[in-house]
Write an enzyme that holds these catalytic residues in place. Structure first.
Site, PDB file in Angstrom:
ATOM      1  N   PHE A   1     -15.610  14.771  12.985  1.00  0.00           N
ATOM      2  CA  PHE A   1     -15.742  15.929  13.872  1.00  0.00           C
ATOM      3  C   PHE A   1     -14.402  16.532  14.277  1.00  0.00           C
ATOM      4  CE2 PHE A   1     -19.870  13.766  14.623  1.00  0.00           C
ATOM      5  CZ  PHE A   1     -20.658  14.758  14.046  1.00  0.00           C
TER       6      PHE A   1
ATOM      7  N   HIS B   1       1.626   4.467  -2.844  1.00  0.00           N
ATOM      8  CA  HIS B   1       1.676   5.926  -2.679  1.00  0.00           C
ATOM      9  C   HIS B   1       3.031   6.446  -3.152  1.00  0.00           C
ATOM     10  CE1 HIS B   1      -2.024   6.687  -0.550  1.00  0.00           C
ATOM     11  NE2 HIS B   1      -1.718   5.936   0.481  1.00  0.00           N
TER      12      HIS B   1
ATOM     13  N   HIS C   1       0.829  -1.203   0.000  1.00  0.00           N
ATOM     14  CA  HIS C   1       0.000   0.000   0.000  1.00  0.00           C
ATOM     15  C   HIS C   1       0.873   1.268   0.000  1.00  0.00           C
ATOM     16  CE1 HIS C   1      -3.702   2.264   1.358  1.00  0.00           C
ATOM     17  NE2 HIS C   1      -2.756   3.105   1.719  1.00  0.00           N
ATOM     18  N   GLU C   2       1.783   1.346   0.947  1.00  0.00           N
ATOM     19  CA  GLU C   2       2.634   2.539   1.052  1.00  0.00           C
ATOM     20  C   GLU C   2       3.545   2.662  -0.164  1.00  0.00           C
ATOM     21  OE1 GLU C   2       1.602   4.487   3.085  1.00  0.00           O
ATOM     22  OE2 GLU C   2       0.558   3.126   4.442  1.00  0.00           O
TER      23      GLU C   2
ATOM     24  N   TYR D   1     -12.271  14.386   7.504  1.00  0.00           N
ATOM     25  CA  TYR D   1     -13.203  13.604   6.685  1.00  0.00           C
ATOM     26  C   TYR D   1     -14.649  14.079   6.701  1.00  0.00           C
ATOM     27  CZ  TYR D   1      -9.749  10.163   5.341  1.00  0.00           C
ATOM     28  OH  TYR D   1      -8.676   9.547   4.763  1.00  0.00           O
TER      29      TYR D   1
ATOM     30  N   GLU E   1      -6.033   7.607  -2.830  1.00  0.00           N
ATOM     31  CA  GLU E   1      -5.735   6.232  -2.410  1.00  0.00           C
ATOM     32  C   GLU E   1      -5.784   5.234  -3.576  1.00  0.00           C
ATOM     33  OE1 GLU E   1      -4.624   5.279   0.508  1.00  0.00           O
ATOM     34  OE2 GLU E   1      -4.925   7.161   1.583  1.00  0.00           O
TER      35      GLU E   1
HETATM   36 ZN    ZN Z   1      -3.024   5.244   2.020  1.00  0.00          ZN
END
Ligand code: ZN
Length: 719
Positions: free
Chosen positions: A639, A511, A507-508, A643, A537
């Site tokens: 909050f 990126h 995953h990283e 997001y 993403e």
């Molecule tokens: Zn990510």
């Protein structure tokens, strides 16, 4: 001023954080302070904590002065060079050095460093807020947009910067501006209060178990944790075997009880405490939620939006609430029936095994029985796979895949060769184009967990971004928290990863690929800069898919002692795990997304938030939450995180990544020649075009058609 925003926004996915910064060279400042030396890679070992504050203050002062002169220079004719490129040059030294401080704060924390960091951060935020409301810069950006002689990439950069400044309140005057700034301060304060309440109410709770009979079912690792927590709380005599055991509401402490503890009564106690965090007493967030939603709406109205959702979506790929809701409903249609079936099967299993007199499963029993059913149906434990996942083999497999797909060679440079690092386990790699041999980028890899001074989770961050003006090639930080090598009596055992750790590394790395293989020369849109939040993403989740690709996975999954390849049946079980209870998982994410969107788009002042929540739960969930459930009171993402009216981004990007991987599946993953061609196309579009082109167009260029959610549903076994 997109870069300004980028400096402080962290994109969080479940276990990933990425953030970005841009850079250039500055030679005429105090070179005796290693933090200020920005000619090459950071000189980590020479940076002294006591010099950081001095260095950052120097840069703050310099940046402010340069920025004021820059504002004055924008009086007459303006050009892309005099506005955008000049700004990139001015901001580079501070962004570069502050980037290093933030990085060290995450990977090599100390009390000293944390103090300096907390001292400097408000000053930096203050300066960037001031720059964001600069009228001369805003006017200059709008003049550029009117001139019509910008390239497409330049136009997109100027346009985003202008929009971002507009959202920052630069266009407001008098009373409206005053109110806008007031609201922003109040919102910042409320957001801190909100997350502190969650933190404090989580911290306040403890459950002490003293009876051996009460801990039945718990694994040894959990008992060790609970005993350690008891010792920390002052119960010096606690041992993992004899207790007492102290359980808290932190996830690593909470989950083992919910999944493994036999006593339903104790699970119920802990569960009720968990779902009512920050909902009563001094840590109650109920009023904060109302205030935050009200102020967000007022803020949006000042900027001429009807609802906060419109403000949020004005800078995202989805762009309209309608588009988000369409996607959520489409995914719901397919996943809700599956979720119901999964839930019925779980209930059936529970009734059969537990001989319960009830005809319903209690909410606090669900994680426990899900775990039992998973053990029965999948029949393997995480630990069974670990011996096959040696870090060095996994890296070799990952780099081979990258070479095959994207025509790049990755070569390790030993850190003894003048590469300065922040810890001895950190490794350094260079990337070359395998056809032209051109040097493209480099990255640091910090693979192991170091709880004593390194933040948890995993992330990719930019050390340097590609930029023509600053004459820089990309450098990335890839940070994981994987299992370190272990010294044992039988000798040294190398780093053996869990499947999840391998997925996280892929995953990283995804990126990182977008950061490093960018072909955009304009810093503000190179790599992941300027990419819409709901699209960022894509490459990371795309790379995760390859962990489920048999030839890729089996190429590196070899037993660390015998080199024997992972047995087929074990790999099949991993595949099966991917879709286990996937309908419920999907529905839960859709529920959070829909609720977030409703609160920021449809809520009226007279509405009861709990009723709204329960109505949306009815629509989205197979099993209804308890009446006592107050999860909104601890919903930090919307909050106090970034997001708000954006929780859907997780699913949105997943649709894109699954659909992209679907293109490879359609060809047939065994057709090497065609797959290679498609890999090259992925590199030249999704990885190369960065934030210079709208993600809708980049995706279309790669896929040859618009986005489609079939692949995501198929990967989750829901089609
Ligand atoms: Zn990510």
């Amino acid at each position: 001023m997109i870069k300004v925003l980028n400096l402080f926004l962290l994109f969080n996915c479940a276990n990933c954080f990425i953030s970005h910064l841009n850079k250039k060279c500055l030679s005429n400042i105090k070179m005796n302070n290693a933090l200020l030396d920005n000619n090459d890679l950071p000189k980590f070992s020479k940076i002294k904590s006591e010099e950081i504050e001095e260095g950052i203050n120097f840069l703050l002062e310099k940046t402010e002065k340069d920025f004021e002169e820059y504002e004055k220079s924008l009086n007459g004719d303006v050009t892309y060079k005099s506005v955008i490129e000049k700004q990139e040059e001015i901001l580079f030294p501070l962004e570069y050095s502050w980037g290093i401080v933030s990085h060290l704060n995450s990977v090599k924390n100390s009390e000293e460093l944390r103090n300096v960091y907390e001292k400097c951060q408000p000053l930096i935020i203050k300066l960037f807020n001031k720059m964001e409301q600069s009228k001369p810069v805003y006017d200059a950006l709008n003049s550029l947009l009117e001139m019509n002689d910008l390239s497409d990439i330049e136009h997109r950069i100027v346009d985003t910067m202008s929009k971002s400044m507009h959202l920052g309140g630069v266009g407001l005057v008098n009373e409206k501006k005053k109110r806008f700034n007031e609201i922003n301060l109040e919102l910042a304060d409320l957001s801190t209060k909100f997350s502190n309440n969650v933190l404090d109410s989580t911290k306040e709770y403890e459950l002490i178990l003293t009876n051996k009979g009460d801990i039945e079912g718990l694994p040894d690792s959990a008992l060790a944790l609970y005993s350690q927590q008891a010792v920390q709380a002052g119960n010096k005599d606690s041992t993992p075997e004899n207790g007492p055991w102290r359980i808290t509401l932190d996830i690593p402490s909470y989950l083992p009880v919910m999944k493994h503890l036999k006593s339903s009564e104790i699970r119920k106690k802990l569960y009720l405490a968990y779902i009512t965090r920050a909902s009563e007493g001094k840590y109650d967030n109920t009023e904060n939620i109302k205030k935050i939603l009200g102020l967000r709406k007022e803020l949006s109205n000042l900027l001429n939006f009807n609802q906060y959702s419109e403000l949020s979506l004005s800078k995202k790929m989805a762009s309209k609430v309608k588009n988000v809701n369409e996607l959520l409903n489409l995914l719901l249609d397919k996943s809700k029936p599956a979720a119901k079936k999964e839930y019925d099967r779980l209930k059936e299993y529970y009734l059969l095994i537990s001989l319960s007199q009830l005809d319903e499963l209690n909410s606090w029993d669900i994680p426990y029985w899900t775990e039992r059913l998973s053990e029965k149906e999948l029949g393997f434990k995480e630990e069974d796979i670990r011996p096959y996942l040696k870090l060095d083999n996994v890296l070799e497999g990952l780099f081979k895949l990258a070479k095959f797909l994207f025509d790049i060679n990755i070569e390790e440079v030993l850190t003894t060769d003048n590469i300065d690092v922040w810890h001895k386990d950190v490794r350094f790699f260079k990337i070359y184009d395998s056809k032209t041999k051109e040097y493209l980028a480099s990255f640091y890899l910090d693979p192991f967990s170091r709880p004593e001074n390194k933040r948890g989770g995993a992330w990719m961050n930019s050390c340097l971004g590609r930029s023509k003006v600053l004459d820089k090639k990309p450098v990335a930080y890839l940070i994981c928290n994987g299992s370190p090598p272990v010294k044992s009596e039988e000798g040294n055992i190398p780093s053996l990863m869990t499947f999840r750790e391998v997925e996280t590394l892929f995953h990283e790395f995804g990126h990182g690929l977008q950061h490093m293989l960018t072909e955009v020369d304009d810093g503000p849109a190179a790599g992941i800069n300027n990419i819409e939040w709901d699209a960022v993403e894509l490459p990371s989740q795309f790379m995760e898919n390859w962990c489920y690709h048999k030839p890729t996975f089996t190429s590196f999954a070899k037993h660390y002692k015998t080199d024997e390849q992972i047995p087929d049946e074990l790999f099949e079980k991993i595949l099966k795990q991917k879709t286990f209870m996937a309908g419920n998982g999907m529905c839960r994410q859709l529920y959070f997304s829909a609720l977030d969107m409703y609160l920021h788009n449809d809520l009226n002042e007279e509405d009861d938030i709990l009723e709204v929540k329960s109505k949306i739960a009815q629509k989205f969930l197979a099993k209804q939450p308890l009446n006592e459930d107050r999860f909104l009171n601890s919903f930090n993402h919307i909050f106090s995180g970034g997001y708000s009216a954006g929780y859907y981004s997780y699913k949105w990007a997943e649709v894109m990544s699954a659909d992209s991987f679907g293109a490879f599946e359609e060809i047939g993953l065994e057709n090497e020649k065609e797959i290679k061609e498609l890999g090259k196309k992925f590199r030249k579009t999704i990885l190369a075009k960065g934030g210079g082109t709208h993600p809708t167009n980049v995706f279309k260029e790669f896929r040859g058609r618009d986005l489609n959610s079939d692949a995501l549903l198929r990967h989750n076994g829901l089609l």
